[in-house]
Write a protein that holds these residues in place. Structure first.
Motif, PDB file in Angstrom:
ATOM      1  N   ILE A  30       0.829  -1.198   0.000  1.00  0.00           N
ATOM      2  CA  ILE A  30       0.000   0.000   0.000  1.00  0.00           C
ATOM      3  C   ILE A  30       0.866   1.251   0.000  1.00  0.00           C
ATOM      4  CG2 ILE A  30      -1.646   1.340   1.382  1.00  0.00           C
ATOM      5  CD1 ILE A  30      -2.777  -1.394   2.321  1.00  0.00           C
ATOM      6  N   GLU A  31       1.922   1.259   0.820  1.00  0.00           N
ATOM      7  CA  GLU A  31       2.751   2.452   0.964  1.00  0.00           C
ATOM      8  C   GLU A  31       3.566   2.749  -0.291  1.00  0.00           C
ATOM      9  OE1 GLU A  31       5.082   1.790   4.436  1.00  0.00           O
ATOM     10  OE2 GLU A  31       3.546   2.527   5.785  1.00  0.00           O
ATOM     11  N   GLU A  32       3.940   1.715  -1.043  1.00  0.00           N
ATOM     12  CA  GLU A  32       4.824   1.931  -2.176  1.00  0.00           C
ATOM     13  C   GLU A  32       4.066   2.239  -3.463  1.00  0.00           C
ATOM     14  OE1 GLU A  32       7.911  -0.951  -2.609  1.00  0.00           O
ATOM     15  OE2 GLU A  32       9.003  -0.145  -0.898  1.00  0.00           O
TER      16      GLU A  32
ATOM     17  N   HIS B  45      15.174  12.493  -1.838  1.00  0.00           N
ATOM     18  CA  HIS B  45      14.883  12.958  -0.478  1.00  0.00           C
ATOM     19  C   HIS B  45      13.458  12.595  -0.089  1.00  0.00           C
ATOM     20  CE1 HIS B  45      13.907  15.728   2.814  1.00  0.00           C
ATOM     21  NE2 HIS B  45      15.201  15.724   3.079  1.00  0.00           N
ATOM     22  N   TYR B  46      12.520  12.783  -0.993  1.00  0.00           N
ATOM     23  CA  TYR B  46      11.132  12.471  -0.689  1.00  0.00           C
ATOM     24  C   TYR B  46      10.942  10.982  -0.417  1.00  0.00           C
ATOM     25  CZ  TYR B  46       6.037  12.468  -0.984  1.00  0.00           C
ATOM     26  OH  TYR B  46       4.701  12.326  -0.701  1.00  0.00           O
TER      27      TYR B  46
ATOM     28  N   SER C  24      10.900   6.447   5.984  1.00  0.00           N
ATOM     29  CA  SER C  24      11.109   6.661   7.426  1.00  0.00           C
ATOM     30  C   SER C  24       9.803   6.679   8.213  1.00  0.00           C
ATOM     31  CB  SER C  24      11.854   7.979   7.665  1.00  0.00           C
ATOM     32  OG  SER C  24      11.047   9.078   7.282  1.00  0.00           O
ATOM     33  N   LYS C  25       8.688   6.692   7.495  1.00  0.00           N
ATOM     34  CA  LYS C  25       7.392   6.766   8.183  1.00  0.00           C
ATOM     35  C   LYS C  25       6.973   5.380   8.690  1.00  0.00           C
ATOM     36  CE  LYS C  25       5.675  10.823   5.726  1.00  0.00           C
ATOM     37  NZ  LYS C  25       4.666  11.368   4.816  1.00  0.00           N
TER      38      LYS C  25
END
Length: 291
Positions: A37-39, A283-284, A290-291
């Motif tokens: 989901i995050e990717e 960077h993003y 990191s979340k």
């Protein structure tokens, strides 16, 4: 032996199904689903080959997909999915490209980047504008002039096409609609701005329309009345569609010329901008991981 393995596999599968029905799911399965989901990919848009293809070459494991005239380079950057989209020039191309990309790839964020013409005389060729705001400067309503009274663009006013479903005479439609750049994308862009050494990196307003302004007085009119820093032909359309879908959006534009102060056209600025956007995306990605 083979039948025994099949029975074990069947038992494991049925066990997982039963566990899921019962409300218990193994932690490894939950983690895998969370990662999936995050990717959601990051989408990088560039209108022309010189504004997209260098970035595409920075990706790994690239495959190319096409939809109509649009080209999507699908790969990874730092083991995170990134898609580079060659939108073609203009507002219509960009709007269609953005909608297709969102429906097909479900990006977590969109960066629309490329070259632009300067409106702010304090900016030079090679400077980069981060789109704190993006605005459509092609959505206008003319003055009320009769036969043989000519045309006067200096009295034209804004027409907000998103204000209502009514006509252009709706008083709510007579305001300038700005699309705000996403704060997290903007924060990443600011965090790496010192990596760019070919000019300044500033926050500003990116103006977009299917119109090539080459009149100094007209350029100054937009700079004063809209607060425009630069102009191009794509960003506001991408921002509008991203907003409709609730997708994070940021415009990043480099000045390839600036008629307001005599800055001559330099197409090589497109490559430098892609190098900078590459650092922004890295960077993003680090913030997402990191979340």
């Amino acid at each position: 032996m083979r039948e025994y393995v099949k029975k074990i596999a069947s038992f494991a599968t049925s066990g997982l199904v039963v566990a899921c029905i019962a409300g218990w799911v193994p932690a490894t399965v939950l983690a895998a689903e969370k990662e999936k989901i995050e990717e959601r990919p990051i989408l990088i848009q560039g209108p022309m080959p010189i504004e997209a293809e260098k970035f595409a070459k920075k990706l790994t494991d690239v495959k190319i997909e096409k939809s109509g005239s649009f080209v999507f380079y699908i790969g990874t950057l730092d083991n995170y999915p990134v898609i580079v989209s060659k939108t073609g020039k203009g507002m219509e191309n960009t709007a269609a490209n953005t909608a297709i990309a969102i429906e097909k790839y479900h990006p977590i964020a969109i960066i629309n980047q490329g070259t632009s013409g300067g409106h702010d005389p304090d900016l030079n060729v090679g400077d980069i504008v981060l789109g704190k705001r993006t605005v459509n400067t092609g959505s206008l309503k003319s003055g009320d002039l009769g036969k043989n009274q000519g045309s006067n663009p200096m009295i034209w006013g804004p027409m907000d096409l998103m204000a209502s479903e009514g006509s252009g005479s709706d008083p709510n439609a007579k305001k300038i609609r700005y699309y705000e750049g996403d704060k997290d994308l903007l924060a990443s862009a600011i965090a790496v701005k010192n990596t760019y050494t070919k000019g300044k990196v500033v926050e500003g307003t990116i103006a977009s329309s299917d119109f090539w302004n080459d009149e100094i007085d007209r350029i100054n009119w937009f700079h004063v009345n809209y607060g425009s820093s630069v102009e191009e032909m794509e960003g506001a359309a991408g921002a509008q569609i991203a907003s409709a879908y609730g997708v994070k959006f940021l415009g990043i534009r480099v000045l390839s010329n600036n008629k307001s102060n005599g800055g001559k056209y330099n197409p090589a600025t497109a490559e430098g901008n892609q190098d900078y956007v590459y650092e922004v995306v890295k960077h993003y990605i680090s913030t997402l991981k990191s979340k």
